[in-house]
Design a protein around this motif. Structure first.
Motif, PDB file in Angstrom:
ATOM      1  N   THR A  36      64.169  68.729  11.434  1.00  0.00           N
ATOM      2  CA  THR A  36      65.225  69.630  11.899  1.00  0.00           C
ATOM      3  C   THR A  36      66.559  68.893  11.916  1.00  0.00           C
ATOM      4  OG1 THR A  36      63.606  70.750  13.296  1.00  0.00           O
ATOM      5  CG2 THR A  36      65.926  71.155  13.781  1.00  0.00           C
ATOM      6  N   ARG A  37      67.567  69.541  11.362  1.00  0.00           N
ATOM      7  CA  ARG A  37      68.901  68.937  11.366  1.00  0.00           C
ATOM      8  C   ARG A  37      69.479  69.010  12.774  1.00  0.00           C
ATOM      9  NH1 ARG A  37      73.163  67.348   8.200  1.00  0.00           N
ATOM     10  NH2 ARG A  37      75.230  68.043   8.817  1.00  0.00           N
ATOM     11  N   GLN A  38      69.980  67.888  13.251  1.00  0.00           N
ATOM     12  CA  GLN A  38      70.590  67.789  14.572  1.00  0.00           C
ATOM     13  C   GLN A  38      72.052  67.404  14.410  1.00  0.00           C
ATOM     14  OE1 GLN A  38      68.897  68.386  17.484  1.00  0.00           O
ATOM     15  NE2 GLN A  38      67.063  68.848  16.304  1.00  0.00           N
ATOM     16  N   GLU A  39      72.894  67.890  15.303  1.00  0.00           N
ATOM     17  CA  GLU A  39      74.312  67.528  15.303  1.00  0.00           C
ATOM     18  C   GLU A  39      74.739  67.212  16.724  1.00  0.00           C
ATOM     19  OE1 GLU A  39      76.880  70.324  13.382  1.00  0.00           O
ATOM     20  OE2 GLU A  39      75.549  70.548  11.659  1.00  0.00           O
ATOM     21  N   ALA A  85      75.540  63.734  12.419  1.00  0.00           N
ATOM     22  CA  ALA A  85      74.407  64.600  12.121  1.00  0.00           C
ATOM     23  C   ALA A  85      73.256  63.748  11.598  1.00  0.00           C
ATOM     24  CB  ALA A  85      74.808  65.645  11.079  1.00  0.00           C
ATOM     25  N   TRP A  86      72.035  64.197  11.880  1.00  0.00           N
ATOM     26  CA  TRP A  86      70.844  63.497  11.422  1.00  0.00           C
ATOM     27  C   TRP A  86      69.689  64.489  11.364  1.00  0.00           C
ATOM     28  CZ3 TRP A  86      72.612  63.644  16.301  1.00  0.00           C
ATOM     29  CH2 TRP A  86      71.726  63.942  17.316  1.00  0.00           C
ATOM     30  N   THR A  87      68.634  64.087  10.715  1.00  0.00           N
ATOM     31  CA  THR A  87      67.421  64.893  10.664  1.00  0.00           C
ATOM     32  C   THR A  87      66.390  64.214  11.547  1.00  0.00           C
ATOM     33  OG1 THR A  87      67.940  65.570   8.418  1.00  0.00           O
ATOM     34  CG2 THR A  87      65.674  65.887   9.151  1.00  0.00           C
TER      35      THR A  87
END
Length: 112
Positions: free
Chosen positions: A40-43, A33-35
């Motif tokens: 926006t948080r991405q997975e 996961a990263w921003t």
């Protein structure tokens, strides 16, 4: 100078291990996961197929590892190739040197 071909994998099994000959293959999911730049948080989930060539380890995994189980593997990356209908097919395999089932409790209680 000695070199090292070591790949450490910790994740969850996607489906029961499958036997092939005296070996086994296991699909393992790893999450990250990263921003992004917009906040926006991405997975993302990556799937890795791990090959267990050691006959005893493969037998143990086939009998004791199932979908959703947490696992840890120390692996090596092996490149190879073979001919199929005159065309060379290149492969990359993840071969486990060590393989363990982890006891992390219920999935909601443990984060990998």
């Amino acid at each position: 100078m000695r070199t090292t071909n070591l790949f450490i994998l910790r994740g969850r099994v996607g489906q029961a291990p499958k036997a092939f000959g005296k070996a086994a293959k296991i699909n393992v999911a790893t999450d990250r996961a990263w921003t992004d730049s917009k906040g926006t948080r991405q997975e993302e989930t990556d799937w890795v197929t791990v090959t267990l060539l050691n006959e005893k380890v493969a037998e143990w995994a086939l009998a004791n590892v199932g979908k959703g189980d947490a696992v840890y593997a120390e692996c090596r990356i092996a490149d190879g190739s073979y001919k199929k209908e005159g065309e060379t097919i290149y492969t990359t395999d993840i071969i486990a040197n060590a393989f363990h089932k982890l006891d992390l409790g219920h999935r909601d209680d443990a984060e990998i």
